[in-house]
Design an enzyme around this catalytic site. Structure first.
Site, PDB file in Angstrom:
ATOM      1  N   ASP A  40      -3.725   8.066   7.729  1.00 49.37           N
ATOM      2  CA  ASP A  40      -4.525   7.095   8.394  1.00 49.37           C
ATOM      3  C   ASP A  40      -3.829   6.322   9.290  1.00 49.37           C
ATOM      4  OD1 ASP A  40      -3.325   4.947   6.952  1.00 49.37           O
ATOM      5  OD2 ASP A  40      -4.975   4.831   5.637  1.00 49.37           O
ATOM      6  N   SER A  66       0.757  -1.247  -0.085  1.00 52.36           N
ATOM      7  CA  SER A  66       0.132  -0.014  -0.032  1.00 52.36           C
ATOM      8  C   SER A  66       0.887   1.154  -0.100  1.00 52.36           C
ATOM      9  CB  SER A  66      -0.953  -0.061   1.139  1.00 52.36           C
ATOM     10  OG  SER A  66      -0.126   0.025   2.312  1.00 52.36           O
ATOM     11  N   HIS A  93      -0.744   4.790   7.308  1.00 46.73           N
ATOM     12  CA  HIS A  93      -0.174   5.394   6.396  1.00 46.73           C
ATOM     13  C   HIS A  93       0.222   6.880   6.261  1.00 46.73           C
ATOM     14  CE1 HIS A  93      -2.426   1.959   4.754  1.00 46.73           C
ATOM     15  NE2 HIS A  93      -1.334   1.545   4.187  1.00 46.73           N
TER      16      HIS A  93
END
Ligand SMILES: *[C@@H]1O[C@H](CO)[C@@H](O)[C@H](O)[C@H]1NC(C)=O
Ligand SMILES: *[C@@H]1O[C@H](CO)[C@@H](O)[C@H](O)[C@H]1NC(C)=O
Length: 351
Positions: free
Chosen positions: A326, A36, A329
């Site tokens: 978040d 990610s 991240h």
């Protein structure tokens, strides 16, 4: 005669300019593998809950578009591409909005939730690393059809390959599920992962890659999600995870040394985000950050993906004041600071 001479001079000047221009763009493409941290929307095209193609993700991206990047804006590989004079963003290979003419200068095969270990990608049914490589082979075929065999080979050899993954192997897999923990000690597991990383780079080399940036682990224990669960430790960073990250980065550093020795013509570097990220977490004010222990989105303590939903009244208004977007991240601002640092350190050899 004078005319011929003038023409000759113009042609010569143009030729020299061309040589100069070609000479300066030493990296014609950025080719990305990972999780990610560098997925730009591949997961939008597969069946998984590891997604972020909805608001408020992307609210500071071009057009406020939630592309599937796990941030409020651009991610590290977008900044790397820009720093090499290429496009502002690196598109996802599975995104139907892009074609081979776009991918010729940059492409990401990354999939949020994946890891070196096949068992990690199984957790959220995402694209395993070996399959990212299969997509890359498919890309090579398309690039050869598009640019011609010779030009494509040259591009593939001069391109910068960026690998960014590993955190999920520890946090999503080893420390969450029992299987790997019952098979390997934490040190053995690291050795197992490093062996996969080695094999992967060897495969890339066999396919023509020569310039590779192997990403180190961040201080995993300082991710807001981990701090939240560290209630016994006053929500400070989880030391255990940071120690593992440091140990793994040391193993990657030796791997990089070994690869450079063993493979003629290869240039592998370790792009380690650990020290700079740690500095941001410990000295936030030096970077204009207010908060480092919680993230911008929602309560900032545990939300990511679907839990970081739109219209949450607690979501911060200015993400640039936060290190983390978040619970897992970084914000766009953090990504930019990390890449500025890498461009001056590990990646400077490719400029
Ligand atoms: C991961 O799965 C692929 C495909 O089944 C297999 O080729 C590869 O050997 C596996 N990797 C490891 C380390 O087990
Ligand atoms: C957001 O915060 C950053 C960092 O403190 C600051 O430079 C910027 O001006 C702020 N933006 C807005 C719109 O307030």
């Amino acid at each position: 005669m004078a005319n011929t001479y003038a023409t000759f001079c113009v042609v010569l000047t143009q030729y020299l300019l061309l040589v100069l221009v070609e000479g300066t763009s030493k990296v014609p493409a950025i080719i990305v593998f990972g999780d990610s941290t560098v997925d730009a929307g591949n997961n939008n095209q597969i069946q998984t809950i590891a997604r972020s193609n909805f608001e408020p993700y992307g609210r500071d991206f071009d057009g406020g578009k939630p592309t599937g990047r796990f941030s409020n804006g651009r991610i590290s590989t977008d900044f790397i591409s820009e720093a090499f004079g290429l496009r502002r963003t690196v598109p996802a290979y599975l995104d139907p909005a892009y074609r081979i003419s776009d991918f010729a200068v940059g492409v990401t095969f990354a999939s949020a939730g994946t890891g070196y270990d096949n068992a990690t990608s199984d957790v959220l049914s995402v694209i395993p690393l070996w399959k990212e490589l299969e997509y890359y082979k498919d890309y090579q075929r398309k690039l050869k059809a598009y640019l011609g065999e010779e030009k494509a080979k040259q591009t593939l050899a001069q391109a910068l390959y960026v690998m960014s993954l590993g955190t999920n192997d520890f946090l999503e897999n080893y420390y969450t599920l029992n299987e790997r923990r019952s098979q390997y000690t934490i040190d053995q597991y690291q050795v197992f992962l490093v062996r996969i990383a080695k094999k992967f780079v060897e495969n890339l080399y066999g396919l023509g890659a020569r310039k590779i940036s192997l990403g180190g682990l961040p201080p995993m224990g300082c991710l807001p999600l981990e701090r939240t669960t560290n209630f016994m430790g006053g929500n400070e960073c989880m030391q255990t995870y940071n120690i593992v990250a440091t140990a793994f980065n040391d193993k990657l550093r030796s791997l990089v040394g070994k690869l450079n020795e063993e493979m003629p013509g290869i240039r592998v570097v370790l792009s380690n985000p650990y020290p700079i990220l740690m500095q941001m977490v410990q000295k936030p004010s030096a970077y204009g950050f207010d908060d480092t222990s919680v993230a911008c989105c929602a309560s900032g303590m545990f939300e990511m993906g679907y839990a970081c939903a739109r219209n949450n009244p607690f979501t911060c208004t200015n993400a640039s004041k936060y290190v983390f977007w978040d619970a897992f991240h970084p914000t766009e601002k953090t990504n930019r600071v990390i890449v500025d640092h890498l461009m001056k350190t590990s990646l400077s050899v490719f400029l």
